[in-house]
Design an enzyme around this catalytic site. Sequence first.
Site, short mmCIF file in Angstrom:
data_model
loop_
_atom_site.label_atom_id
_atom_site.label_comp_id
_atom_site.label_asym_id
_atom_site.label_seq_id
_atom_site.Cartn_x
_atom_site.Cartn_y
_atom_site.Cartn_z
N ASP A 8 -51.92 16.55 -42.02
CA ASP A 8 -51.23 15.86 -40.94
C ASP A 8 -50.38 14.75 -41.56
OD1 ASP A 8 -50.70 15.44 -38.25
OD2 ASP A 8 -52.15 13.80 -38.15
N ASP A 104 -45.22 18.14 -37.78
CA ASP A 104 -45.89 17.34 -38.81
C ASP A 104 -47.35 17.75 -39.04
OD1 ASP A 104 -46.81 16.51 -36.40
OD2 ASP A 104 -46.57 14.37 -36.75
N GLU A 105 -47.69 18.97 -38.66
CA GLU A 105 -49.08 19.41 -38.83
C GLU A 105 -49.12 20.82 -39.39
OE1 GLU A 105 -52.14 19.02 -35.56
OE2 GLU A 105 -50.33 18.28 -34.59
#
Lengths: 381, 374
Positions: A8, A104-105
Amino acid sequence: MRTIFHLDLDAFFVSVERVLDPSLNGKSVIVGADPQYGRGVVAACSYEARAYGLHSAMPIKQAYRLCPNGIYLHGHFAEYVRFSKAVKSILTKYVPLIEQASIDEFYLDLTGCEKIYGSLFMFASKLQKEIMQNLSLPCSIGIAGNKTLAKIASDFNKPLGITYVLHGMEKEFLSRMPVSAMPGIGRETTKSLLAKGFRTLGDIADSSEDYFNLAFGKYGSDMWNKANGRGREFLSKPAERKSIAHEKTFAADEIDKNKIESVLFRLSGKVCQALRNYNWQSATVSVKLRYSDFITLTRAKTIEPTDDDKIVFETALELFRKAFTRRVAIRLIGIHLANFSEYNEQEKLFTDKDFMRDKMLHVVSKIRDKYGYESIRVGMY
Amino acid sequence: MEFKVNSIELEKLLNKIIPAVPTRTPMPILENFLFEIKNGLLTIYATDLEISLKSSINVVSDENMSLVVPARLLYDIIKSFPDTTVKFLTSNNKLNVITDFGTYTLGYIEANEYPEIPSFPQKTDEDVQEISMNGLELKKAFDKTSFAIGKEEMRPAMMGTLLELSDEGLRFVATDGHRLVNLLNKKITSQGLIQYIVPEKAISVLQKILDEKDAKLYLSKSHISFKLSDIELITRLIGQKYPDFKGVIPLENEFSLQVKTKEIHDAIRRMLLFATTSTRRVKFSISASAIDISAEDIDLGSSANESVMCKYNGEPLEIGFNAGYVNDILSHMLPEKEVVFKLNSPTKAAIVVPSEEKETEELMMLLMPVRLNS
C-alpha cells in the site's frame, strides 16, 4: 498455505506531490476538492495533516475547519497514474502474479518464492527500499496467508511499515483490533456490531458462525471467517474490458449538425479500430450527448455483433439524430461500445461487398498498427 | 348497435387474430381490433402494417356497422369467461360487454380511422398467382427453413423466407449468410420464375395457425395472402432482391460423408456444452470410418471428444463448424435416418442432404465452416 503481500503506497497522492514539489515535505498537505468552493472531499492527506484529525473521504469543509493552515492542492491525476505504473513495473520485475486493487494498492502472490528470495520479510524490505530510492514513494507492506489479512497487516504499521502475520498467529493478530479495522466493516456495520456487544475482531471470532449467519446473513458468515483469519487466498484476474469508448468535448459548444456528425464519424473509426485490435465484435452501440447546459443523454441500440466502422457509424448516427432534439448547442459527444464477443472466423456464404469490407477493415487495422492511425482512412462506401 | 356471441367461440377467434396486434407501435390505433358486422357475420381484423389477420364468426345482429375496440383488454376479458353468451351493446360512445356476471364498459373509436387493409384477390389487372397447398405441408416447409432466416437489419432481404415459383416447383429458401436451407416442393409448378420474400413475422404466425386443411395462397408483387379455412393472413413482402443462392451452392464437393443422423446429432449436442460460448467451434477430424468430433473452452479448461461411425470416401479432412449451426441443421434433418455431408475443403461450404432422395421433395442445407487455425 499461500503467501500474499499487500503493498500500500502511503499517502500516495501527497507523496507524489512531494516528489514534484519537495518544498511540501514536512507540511500538512491535503489533496482533494477546493475548500473555497466548499464541495467535495479529501482524496488524500499527509501524516502531518492526519495529526489534526483529517482522513481521506472527509468533507473538504470539515477538513478546512480542522486544519486551516494546511496546503490544499487540486492534484495531478495524470502524474499519479504515471507513478502508479512505475511502481507496478518495479513489482513485475520480481513477482509474476500481481493484482492491482487500486491506483495505490497491489496484492502480490509470493507463494513458494522463499526458495528464490530467501526470507520474505527481507524481500519486502528490499521492495520497499527500491520503491523509495527510485521513486521516492513510501509504502507499507503486509504479509499473510490471505488477501484480507495482508491488507489489515499493511495498515497495521504505517507509514513505511512491514508486518508479517505468521501462519498460526492469525487469530492472535486480529483478536485485539477494533471491528472497524476489517476492510468491509464500515460505519453502519460497526454501529450494529457495537450494539450487539462486539468490540474487537476477537469478540467476533469467539462467537459462532451460525449466530453471524443469522444476524447478518451471508455477509455475516464472511465477516466471521475473516475475523478468524481466513479469506481469499487467490488473486483475481485483471478485470476484462467491458466497454470501449471515445468522447470529444468541443472547444466551443457546437450546434452545427454536420460538424457534430463528422466528429461522430471520426469517433466511430477510433472505437472500431480499438475493437479490432482486441479481436472483438460489439453488439451494443451507445451515443452520449451532453448539451451546453450539462443535460446529458445516452441512447443505446443492440445490433448484430460487428467491428465495422460503417455499421457503428450508421447506428450511432441514427441514435444521435433521434437524441439531438433540442435547439441547444452540444458540449460533448461520445460513442461507447459494449457487449463484446470474439471476432469469429466463421466463413461467409456470399462473397459480396460486406465480405470484402470485412477483409479490408482487418487489413486497415494492421496498417494502422504499423504506421499510425492517421496513415489511412476508411471512407463510407 | 347490438349483437350476441358465444364466449368460447369468440375467444378462439380472438386468440388467432391477436398475434397481429403490435405490442409497441407509434400508431396506437393498431393496438385495437377492427370489428365489422355485415348481415349477421362478424369479421375481426388486426394489423401491425406488416401482416394483417382477419377471421369471421356468425353473430346474432340486425344491423351492419363497424367499430374499433381495444384488443388486449377485450381479449383478456373474453378469455376469462366460462362458456356463456356475451352481448355487445353500444351506447353513449361506449361499448358495453354484458354477461350473466356483469357489465364491462370499454371505449371505442370510429372505424374510419383504422388503416386500410389490402384484400385478395384484387380486382386490379396485376398478376396474381394462385396456389393451393395442404396446410401441414406448408407448415413443414416453413418449419424446415425458418431457423436459418437472418436477423441482420443491414441485410433486409435475408430477414425472410424466399418463395420461388418456377417450372421446377415451389422452392423455399432461408439464409443468414452462414448457412442456407433450400427446400423444393416439386408438386407445385408454374411457368416462368417469380420470387417472393415473406417476412419472418408472417412465417412465425403461420407456423402457429396452419392446420391439416388446405391453404390458398394469392401472390402479388407486394403482398401475399394466405387463406386458411377460417382465417386469412395478408403480409407485405420484403421488396428487395434475394441474394444469388444458386451461385453459392458448390458443385465440386465430391467427398461424401454418410452418418446416422441421431448419432451425430447427439454427439453435437454434447459438444455444444463444451465449445467456447462465443464461437461455439467444434472440430471434425474425418477419416474413412469415423469422425472425431472435439470441442474445447480454453478459458474454462474444459474439453470433450467423441467418435462417430461414418462412411467416408474422401481424403482425411479437418474442418471446423459452429456447433450451434450444426445442431440446428441436424435437428431439422432428424426425421431422416441418415444424412450425407458433401465436403471439399476446410474453407468451402459443406452440403448436408438426406441420404435418401424423395420423389416430390428436395432438401438441401449449406453450412460455411469456421476457420481452425487460430
